[in-house]
Design a protein around this motif. Sequence first.
Motif, PDB file in Angstrom:
ATOM      1  N   GLY A   1      -8.057 -12.126  -3.194  1.00  0.00           N
ATOM      2  CA  GLY A   1      -7.028 -12.719  -2.342  1.00  0.00           C
ATOM      3  C   GLY A   1      -6.760 -11.878  -1.116  1.00  0.00           C
ATOM      4  N   ALA A   2      -5.494 -11.538  -0.898  1.00  0.00           N
ATOM      5  CA  ALA A   2      -5.102 -10.790   0.296  1.00  0.00           C
ATOM      6  C   ALA A   2      -5.231  -9.282   0.127  1.00  0.00           C
ATOM      7  N   VAL A   3      -5.742  -8.837  -1.023  1.00  0.00           N
ATOM      8  CA  VAL A   3      -5.765  -7.404  -1.322  1.00  0.00           C
ATOM      9  C   VAL A   3      -7.088  -6.796  -0.873  1.00  0.00           C
ATOM     10  N   VAL A   4      -7.097  -6.243   0.318  1.00  0.00           N
ATOM     11  CA  VAL A   4      -8.267  -5.532   0.817  1.00  0.00           C
ATOM     12  C   VAL A   4      -8.418  -4.232   0.025  1.00  0.00           C
ATOM     13  N   GLY A   5      -9.641  -3.939  -0.436  1.00  0.00           N
ATOM     14  CA  GLY A   5      -9.877  -2.700  -1.161  1.00  0.00           C
ATOM     15  C   GLY A   5      -9.578  -2.753  -2.642  1.00  0.00           C
ATOM     16  N   LEU A   6      -9.386  -3.957  -3.189  1.00  0.00           N
ATOM     17  CA  LEU A   6      -9.044  -4.062  -4.606  1.00  0.00           C
ATOM     18  C   LEU A   6     -10.153  -3.502  -5.499  1.00  0.00           C
ATOM     19  N   GLY A   7     -11.411  -3.670  -5.079  1.00  0.00           N
ATOM     20  CA  GLY A   7     -12.509  -3.135  -5.883  1.00  0.00           C
ATOM     21  C   GLY A   7     -12.411  -1.630  -6.056  1.00  0.00           C
ATOM     22  N   ALA A   8     -12.100  -0.919  -4.980  1.00  0.00           N
ATOM     23  CA  ALA A   8     -11.968   0.538  -5.056  1.00  0.00           C
ATOM     24  C   ALA A   8     -10.770   0.941  -5.914  1.00  0.00           C
ATOM     25  N   ILE A   9      -9.693   0.172  -5.801  1.00  0.00           N
ATOM     26  CA  ILE A   9      -8.507   0.464  -6.612  1.00  0.00           C
ATOM     27  C   ILE A   9      -8.809   0.248  -8.092  1.00  0.00           C
ATOM     28  N   ALA A  10      -9.545  -0.820  -8.400  1.00  0.00           N
ATOM     29  CA  ALA A  10      -9.909  -1.103  -9.787  1.00  0.00           C
ATOM     30  C   ALA A  10     -10.828  -0.017 -10.353  1.00  0.00           C
ATOM     31  N   GLU A  11     -11.751   0.470  -9.544  1.00  0.00           N
ATOM     32  CA  GLU A  11     -12.682   1.501 -10.012  1.00  0.00           C
ATOM     33  C   GLU A  11     -11.963   2.781 -10.407  1.00  0.00           C
ATOM     34  N   GLY A  12     -10.857   3.092  -9.734  1.00  0.00           N
ATOM     35  CA  GLY A  12     -10.139   4.332 -10.025  1.00  0.00           C
ATOM     36  C   GLY A  12      -8.863   4.137 -10.811  1.00  0.00           C
ATOM     37  N   ARG A  13      -8.701   2.980 -11.482  1.00  0.00           N
ATOM     38  CA  ARG A  13      -7.414   2.656 -12.101  1.00  0.00           C
ATOM     39  C   ARG A  13      -6.941   3.706 -13.108  1.00  0.00           C
ATOM     40  N   ASP A  14      -7.860   4.405 -13.759  1.00  0.00           N
ATOM     41  CA  ASP A  14      -7.451   5.416 -14.742  1.00  0.00           C
ATOM     42  C   ASP A  14      -6.923   6.690 -14.086  1.00  0.00           C
ATOM     43  N   GLN A  15      -7.076   6.806 -12.768  1.00  0.00           N
ATOM     44  CA  GLN A  15      -6.684   8.021 -12.065  1.00  0.00           C
ATOM     45  C   GLN A  15      -5.378   7.888 -11.281  1.00  0.00           C
ATOM     46  N   TRP A  16      -4.887   6.655 -11.139  1.00  0.00           N
ATOM     47  CA  TRP A  16      -3.737   6.471 -10.255  1.00  0.00           C
ATOM     48  C   TRP A  16      -2.418   6.777 -10.957  1.00  0.00           C
ATOM     49  N   ASP A  17      -1.573   7.531 -10.256  1.00  0.00           N
ATOM     50  CA  ASP A  17      -0.218   7.792 -10.744  1.00  0.00           C
ATOM     51  C   ASP A  17       0.774   6.781 -10.180  1.00  0.00           C
ATOM     52  N   GLU A  18       0.538   6.346  -8.948  1.00  0.00           N
ATOM     53  CA  GLU A  18       1.448   5.420  -8.289  1.00  0.00           C
ATOM     54  C   GLU A  18       0.648   4.376  -7.510  1.00  0.00           C
ATOM     55  N   VAL A  19       1.080   3.121  -7.602  1.00  0.00           N
ATOM     56  CA  VAL A  19       0.505   2.038  -6.797  1.00  0.00           C
ATOM     57  C   VAL A  19       1.669   1.185  -6.291  1.00  0.00           C
ATOM     58  N   THR A  20       1.750   1.033  -4.974  1.00  0.00           N
ATOM     59  CA  THR A  20       2.861   0.291  -4.358  1.00  0.00           C
ATOM     60  C   THR A  20       2.329  -0.699  -3.334  1.00  0.00           C
ATOM     61  N   MET A  21       2.889  -1.894  -3.328  1.00  0.00           N
ATOM     62  CA  MET A  21       2.624  -2.855  -2.257  1.00  0.00           C
ATOM     63  C   MET A  21       3.925  -3.210  -1.571  1.00  0.00           C
ATOM     64  N   VAL A  22       3.938  -3.066  -0.252  1.00  0.00           N
ATOM     65  CA  VAL A  22       5.064  -3.500   0.572  1.00  0.00           C
ATOM     66  C   VAL A  22       4.595  -4.698   1.387  1.00  0.00           C
ATOM     67  N   MET A  23       5.267  -5.817   1.238  1.00  0.00           N
ATOM     68  CA  MET A  23       4.900  -7.061   1.935  1.00  0.00           C
ATOM     69  C   MET A  23       6.049  -7.502   2.828  1.00  0.00           C
ATOM     70  N   ARG A  24       5.724  -7.832   4.085  1.00  0.00           N
ATOM     71  CA  ARG A  24       6.705  -8.363   5.033  1.00  0.00           C
ATOM     72  C   ARG A  24       6.261  -9.746   5.489  1.00  0.00           C
ATOM     73  N   LYS A  25       7.185 -10.696   5.448  1.00  0.00           N
ATOM     74  CA  LYS A  25       6.920 -12.046   5.919  1.00  0.00           C
ATOM     75  C   LYS A  25       8.170 -12.594   6.594  1.00  0.00           C
ATOM     76  N   SER A  26       7.963 -13.591   7.451  1.00  0.00           N
ATOM     77  CA  SER A  26       9.087 -14.300   8.039  1.00  0.00           C
ATOM     78  C   SER A  26       9.832 -15.082   6.963  1.00  0.00           C
ATOM     79  N   PRO A  27      11.156 -15.159   7.030  1.00  0.00           N
ATOM     80  CA  PRO A  27      11.898 -15.952   6.034  1.00  0.00           C
ATOM     81  C   PRO A  27      11.418 -17.397   5.952  1.00  0.00           C
ATOM     82  N   GLY A  28      10.964 -17.955   7.087  1.00  0.00           N
ATOM     83  CA  GLY A  28      10.498 -19.330   7.094  1.00  0.00           C
ATOM     84  C   GLY A  28       9.199 -19.529   6.348  1.00  0.00           C
ATOM     85  N   SER A  29       8.489 -18.447   6.037  1.00  0.00           N
ATOM     86  CA  SER A  29       7.230 -18.526   5.292  1.00  0.00           C
ATOM     87  C   SER A  29       7.414 -18.220   3.814  1.00  0.00           C
ATOM     88  N   ILE A  30       8.657 -18.064   3.386  1.00  0.00           N
ATOM     89  CA  ILE A  30       8.950 -17.680   2.006  1.00  0.00           C
ATOM     90  C   ILE A  30       9.557 -18.859   1.255  1.00  0.00           C
TER      91      ILE A  30
END
Length: 266
Positions: A123-152
Amino acid sequence: MSERRARIGIVGQGLIGSHVYEQIVERPELGLDVVFVHDRLKEKVAHRPPEIVLSDLDGFAERQADMVVELAHPAVTAAHGTRFLRSTDYMPLSLTAFADAELEQSMLETARRHGTRLYIPHGAVVGLGAIAEGRDQWDEVTMVMRKSPGSIDFSAHPTFTAESIRTETVLYDGPTRGICPLFPRNVNAHAALALGGIGFDRTRSVFIAAAGAETSDIEITVRGPAADLTIRRVSPMKGVSGMFTLLSALASVVRAKSPGVGLQLC
């Protein structure tokens, strides 16, 4: 001998579903054929060839699709996902359905038991393959999303309305599992990140309504001993989704041809 063309069933004929359908029909070089389209709103499929319109999803197996693609709403997976996987591969775009832990486990067990594939589009997640490959190593994963109120879509979160938001407003900040039922049509990227990374309970989601914004702005930060990653993607909006989602949805359908069973990122 020519390679067999994959038979695709499409559930949902909104903006993204229509784009995927039209691209498959107009581009035979993709090697795909649409064997059915379904939408709960009959007017959405009224202009499709009648021989491919499936009025009742209970009859999907008769069309012998190699893969069913959901481009409608997470309720489709909740109602039909395990049944799809008993006989064919399944790619749901509305990944917020998997915030239901029991449903996620049931889907995975069904795929393993029947030897079918459950595809998770990036989907909209660029780099998801790399994140999945290292999933056992990550301590923190955060997504910040900004959208117009009219698109929500605020229909599941009546505390806010698009008209009431005049300044940048944080709608949610917490575990990804909690945001999915509040904004099921807007935060599929958050769900994809959780599924590909460290899970719905350890992934942090921040959703911001930014008055006047004309783009969907996603920033992902990943921290761990293996690496620190920061990924940002800005895309023009189209309805409740970024334009990038239309492109990535089709690309995921085309890529979904690799061998193996169970959950696969594409």
